[in-house]
Structures are given as structure tokens and as C-alpha cells.
Design an enzyme around this catalytic site. Structure first.
Site: not given
Lengths: 425, 425
Positions: A166, A192, A203, A290, A425
């Protein structure tokens, strides 16, 4: 006995496994978003799953399909987690399994011994945005296409590893081998991670294949132990995802005597190698957290038991202030001690000490018996250098017993905020 | 009955209190870093303290001095937390109390009725960097200077509020009044927050004065209840500090009948007003959280009890992913549901629902009975607008009972990382 390899081969290295990965159109970016792993025979199978109470539909279905301890394929999509999607989501997850079984029946590969599998032989996983229905038409077409492209080679490994990403910046893969009674046993995995990474779990998806011959119950226990020592001791952002799972399929093709119990040297050797493989994948996940620029390792020692050591370590790796200090290379060690202080464990500062740096590598003691040590200018400079490494190590001794654990975390950067402030978004 | 006032008066508004604040030279920036609050008579006193196990030296000393339920002065420094400083830190904290008692004895103000106080009548608090010795010479000179400048006016209130700030951008002050049997009772407080703000508590200091006449045990219970409903239900970054405390001094000068028990209308009215005052200060703390641009309110309803409601709310306000979504004005509500999912409470998604926006103000239901609602374009636009407000409201109903709680959090911004990646250096 076991040796981790850095080569590019992964999940199709163990005998009996095929894989493919491609774009089916879930992600607006057009990046790969669908992966398939298929074995040429029924496999012993085991899984560990998020402890979230709001689990995604694929976990409901995969847990059910795992009850018999057997599976033959895994289908995974990225870009949409199929979570918080109610009954419709469960129907979609089941439909993905049925698509795979149907398409495999229509496209039997000559190299495969037996692909007449039932939908319940297929496990399913999804990762991505929460609360949106899956685009089932695209996924259906994607599965049909993937089945025709299954391969056993570097490309197949790489395609599958990429298709489950992702916000990951790099695909994550590892493989390992061990020898049991003269036979080579292969293990390999892809994973992942990136965001929503927390113990129990983030996740985080991991798919492991092996040609070991092992009974489902023994395989489950080996995986549970391996996950506890790896995926359950990392945190990127403490937000446990509803989608996490680690699955392992064992084809039994290696030809050694079947491991049917959780005792004995063969079981131990297999379980240890599986643990190393999972740790390798876990490290890759944290390293690619991240926005992460550094990894930090927290060694908690002299705890009364592993449970309290885990609580202290988790408080430290989850603290945004510790993570920011690591990001800035700032030796603000008070944040580590005080994170331990709010972990809920009845610590006595007078018995605690904190060393920064790898214990084998001229580490610096900054806190001893509840009091700061006095460091000279040279030591301060060395401390600064230790804090600016790509991997920072904190060793906190609690002075309460003999238990120890190791956790991994990553720094908190502006980039983490940028990635996560504007994801849907 | 009680009315919160937005005026600039704070801790010297209640009858009997004097304050001062100034720079003594702890902070390299030269900003104010030492505050003093003194009453003209012995006061009933109460405090609540961090539940951290690595508490700072000032907390050890203040807890001891509070045992008699009485105090007459509070001395506070910012810029250095005097925490993780061992026995030397405790000596320094005690020395600060003694300095205050000695200097007050030598500089008695004519307006004060009785300033012959003992060191044990002084409470002490410190906030700032952890693990460094206090510059006691500067603090000693600072106390001597502050004692000569004690005042009862807006300037004194403002000076004290400014001198306890660390990374706060704005001073925090509030006051309230109530009437008991025809007599006006004043309450006022100053607070500091910004980073290391988490329940139980953050680097959060609050100092409250009142001229209510109330017994120490009743005052303690009122403060404990008020803190539980305010300071213990906010989080900026979940890192519970070793330095937090809220203290209240009650001079008894208001002239009403003494509140000696924790029952009765007078106690209730006082306790409610104190709670409102603390909530006001707590809101100011969250609003000025490090790097914060928005506040969000989490209403958990239909929980089985307050304890489980608190666990769910805390998981949500601490989630970096929820905080980033609020920062980006991103209606990524799956993060809220899944944060609840990992809170450890045995939730059943099929009974849960989530509304975004103030319930009285055309809120939008995004999740009902475990399933996303379908929103039309107009509703999506309204949802986007609700997420971009200065205050965002999430209402999560658990479907398990009748208990509800309200928590406050703030967004996570790049600025938070900037502030915290480079704090000591």
C-alpha cells in the site's frame, strides 16, 4: 543450521508453489493490487490474525477456511481493506475465494499435480482503505488473468510482493533454508507493512510458504511462536489494523520425515528458522514504516517476566516523543525512562539503568540507579553519534528479574503526517 | 449557578492570594521561568499527581508537604523538570520550598495577615527537560526577587501564567464564581500543557486558587473528581509526564459556612464549578497542544460503564492515524472505528454506530450497525465541511449500555515533529 539469504527468490522458492501479481484496477494509481499464491497440492496451513474487535471480512472468511488446517491458495488485494463493510463485505470475501477455485479448475496448469480445489481451500486477505465496498467486477477479471500467469521464478516472487503493497516504499521478501535429515527444507515469505503497524498486529500482511512436511497443529504453534517474537514486537504507529494476518502454507515436498509434534529437534529447527524468517520480514516492515528514516531497537532486560518487559518496551516504541527524539538524533533519554514510567509496570527508578548503543559496541550509560551519569565532552559526542545512526539501540535494565525482550520501532517524521493527513482524498 | 468568565483575572482573583512570575535564568531563551503563588493565610490544600512510576523530585516533596491537607504557597519553575535526578533532585526541590519560606519571612508584606510559614507549607512543581540538575543559585536569587514583587492584579496573574509555560504558545487561565448562601465564592486557575499531555496526566501543571471555605478532605475529593472529568480525559501525545500535578489552595476568605463534608448542595455546587474550571483549562491545554491546529471531541455513548468508555476514547484520541486524519480534514472514519476495535473492549461492530459532527448540529451518520451508510454528494460535502472545522466531533455509540464519556484530543501535524525532534539540543 538455518541461514537467512538475501537473494531475490521468495515464496515460489519452496517446492510446490506458484505465484503471480498484477494490476486489476482497485488502486486509482494503476499500481499492482492483486496477488495470488497457489500450491500444486493441498498444504498444511496455519494463520495468526489481528486481535482487533472490528476485524475485516477477509479475516472472518480465512479463519473459517483454516479450521481444517489445510489450504492450497491465497488471494490478496491491496487498495481496499474490505473492513467495516458488514455482511456485504463477507459475501465479497467469499466470492474472491470461489473465483480463485473456479478459475483454477478452468485453467489447470500442466505442472500442477492437483488444482481441483474447493473455495474453502482458498484463503483471502485485503489491505487498504476501510469502509468501502470492493470493486468485485475488476477483482473477478483480475483473478482470471492472474491464474493464467502463475509462475515459479524471481519475477513471480517480485510481482506478488509488489501487488500487496500500500504505502510501502519497497517490497518485502525473505527466504531461509535448513536441513532436516539430509533434506533441504525451504522457507520463504513476502510481507507488507508501512502504516497501522502495531503488535497484534498492524496492517501487516505476511505470506509464508515452505516445503517442510509438518502437521497443521505443529505448523500453527510454530507460526504463533514466530509471530510473537517478531510481528508482535514491532510498532510503527500503534494503530492495530483490522486486516492483519500472517499465513503459512507447507507443501510437504521436501521429503523429510513428517514433523507431527511440537517437540523434537526437527520441530525446534523448523520453528527457529521460521522465527528468523519472520524477524527478517518484521525488520523490513519497520525499516519501511511510513515516513521512517531510522529504526530503533529497544532491549528490555532484567524484567520480572516477558509480559512486563513487553509492556515497558511497547510504551517506549509507541511514544511519539521518543520517536521524535530518534528522528532528530537527539539524546533526550529522559523520554525513554519516563515512557517506561507510564507503562503501568511498578518500576523502581533506583534499580534502573539505561545504555544507548549496541552493548557490544562501546555503548554509553546515561542513567544508572535512577540518576543521570555525568558524561564528559568526548562521551557526549559519542552519544550524539550513536543517536544519529541508521539503527539506534536502547538498553533499559529494570533490575527486577531475568526476563528480556527485544522490540523494534521507527522514528516519527513530518513525512508520516504528510502521508496520513490526506490518504482517502 | 456557576458561570465561567473569560476575563483576564485568574489566580489572584479569589480573596487572599498573591502571585508573581519572572525570568530567573533557567531557560536559555531568557523567557519567564519562575512563578510564585502565596496566600495571606494557611489554606486547605489538595493535589492530584501523575501516575507515572518515574515521578520527578518535586512531586515526592509536594506529596509529602500535602499530607496535612494544608499549604500556603506554591513555587513553580519551567525549563527544567527536576525529574530523573535522584536524591540530589529531591534535595533541590526541598531547598526551593525552604527558600520561599525564608524569603517570605524576611519580606513580609503589610497586606498579608500571616506569612510565617514553614518549608512544609510550600508546594513545589517543575516542568521542562528531564535528567538535568536545577541551577539552584539562579532559582534562589529568583525566589528572593519574586517575593518582593507579589501582587494581586491582572499583571500578577499574567506573569505567573507566563512563567510556567514551556512549549505553550499561549498562557492558560480561567476563573469562575458561584454563590453560596449569598456569599460570592471565587475560583481561578492557571495551567500549562503543550507536550507530554496524556491522561494521568501529561506535562500538565494546573494551579487553582479559591476563597471557598472547605475542609481539606472535601477539597481533595472535589479536585480528584474534577481532574478525572477534565485533565484525565485529554491527550496530546499520550506520553504521561513524570511531572504532572494539579494543586488547589482554598483560603476560606469568602465567608460562607464551611463545607466540611462531601455531601450537600454547597459541596455539589463547589465541586461542579471546580470541574467546569478544570474542563476550561483542559480545553485550553488541548487547543494549544504542540503543533495542534484543530481540537477533536470524542463522545463515547452506550458503553457498559465509564471504564470501558474511557478505554475506547483513549484509543481513539491517541491514534496517530486518527490525529492525522483530523489534521488533513479527511473523513477517513474507518480509523476511528478500528481504533475502538483495538482498545481491548469486547465490541460488537453490528451494534456500533458513528456520527460525525455535533449531535445538535446536523451531524452525519457514516457507520451504522457495523456497515457504512451510503452518503449522497451533498452529504459528502457536508461531511467534508464538518471535518474541516476548528473543532471536530466524533460520536461513537457502542450499543452495550448507558455509560458515556467525553474526551478531547488534537491533531498531529508536521509542526509537532519539528518541535519534538530537536528539543534538548
Amino acid at each position: 543450521m538455518a541461514k537467512l539469504k538475501a537473494s531475490k527468490r521468495s515464496i515460489t522458492d519452496p517446492v510446490g508453489f506458484y505465484a503471480a501479481g498484477a494490476t486489476c484496477g482497485i488502486k486509482a494509481s494503476g499500481l499492482p493490487d492483486l496477488a495470488l499464491i497457489v500450491a500444486d497440492r493441498p498444504c498444511a496451513a496455519a494463520g495468526v490474525f489481528t486481535r482487533s474487535r472490528t476485524i475485516g471480512a477477509p479475516l472472518v472468511v480465512s479463519k473459517r477456511h483454516l479450521r481444517a488446517g489445510q489450504a492450497q491458495a491465497v488471494v490478496v488485494n491491496s487498495g481496499n481493506a474490505n473492513a467495516s463493510t458488514g455482511k456485504a463485505g463477507e459475501r465479497d470475501a467469499k466470492a474472491m475465494c470461489k473465483h480463485v477455485a473456479d478459475e483454477l479448475a478452468h485453467n489447470m496448469l500442466t505442472t500442477m499435480r492437483d488444482v481441483s480445489l474447493k473455495p474453502s481451500d482458498v484463503l483471502v486477505a485485503s489491505t487498504g482503505i476501510i469502509g468501502h465496498p470492493l470493486p468485485m467486477d475488476r477483482i473477478g477479471r483480475g483473478i482470471a488473468s492472474l491464474v493464467t500467469r502463475l509462475g515459479r521464478n524471481e519475477q513471480a516472487d517480485a510481482d506478488a510482493a509488489r501487488a500487496i503493497m500500500t504505502t510501502d516504499l519497497a517490497p518485502k521478501a525473505a527466504h531461509a533454508r535448513l536441513t532436516l535429515a539430509g533434506k533441504t527444507v525451504r522457507l520463504a515469505g513476502i510481507a507488507k507493512g508501512s502504516g497501522m503497524i502495531a503488535p497484534n498486529m498492524g496492517t501487516m500482511l505476511a505470506f509464508i510458504t515452505t516445503d517442510a512436511d509438518i502437521a497443521p497443529a505443529a505448523l500453527q504453534q510454530a507460526l504463533t511462536g514466530a509471530a510473537d517474537a517478531s510481528f508482535n514486537r514491532i510498532s510503527v504507529d500503534q494503530h492495530t489494523s483490522p486486516s492483519d494476518m500472517a499465513l503459512v502454507l507447507a507443501s510437504g515436498a521436501a521429503g523429510h520425515d513428517r514433523i507431527s509434534r511440537t517437540t523434537g529437534d526437527d520441530y525446534r529447527a523448523f520453528a527457529d528458522t521460521l522465527t528468523e524468517l519472520c524477524r527478517n520480514l518484521a525488520y523490513q516492515i519497520v525499516q519501511d514504516g511510513e515516513g521512517a528514516t531510522r529504526v530503533f531497537r529497544v532491549n528490555i532486560t532484567h524484567a520480572r517476566n516477558e509480559r512486563e518487559a513487553d509492556r515497558v518496551a511497547k510504551a517506549i516504541v509507541d511514544s511519539p516523543l521518543v520517536k521524535c527524539a530518534v528522528h532528530g538524533g537527539d539524546p533526550n533519554w529522559g523520554r525513554i525512562v519516563t515512557a517506561a514510567g507510564y507503562s503501568g509496570v511498578a518500576l523502581q527508578p533506583a534499580k534502573m539503568s539505561l545504555l544507548i548503543g549496541d552493548p557490544d559496541d562501546k555503548s554509553i550509560c546515561v542513567y544508572r540507579a535512577g540518576t543521570p551519569t555525568s558524561l564528559n565532552g568526548n562521551e557526549m559526542r559519542r552519544l550524539g553519534a550513536l543517536m544519529r545512526r541508521r539503527e539506534v539501540v536502547f538498553n533499559l535494565a529494570l533490575g527486577r528479574g531475568e526476563a528480556s525482550v527485544q522490540w523494534l520501532g521507527c522514528d516519527l517524521s513530518r513525512q508520516y503526517v504528510t502521508i496520513n493527513a490526506d490518504y482517502t482524498t
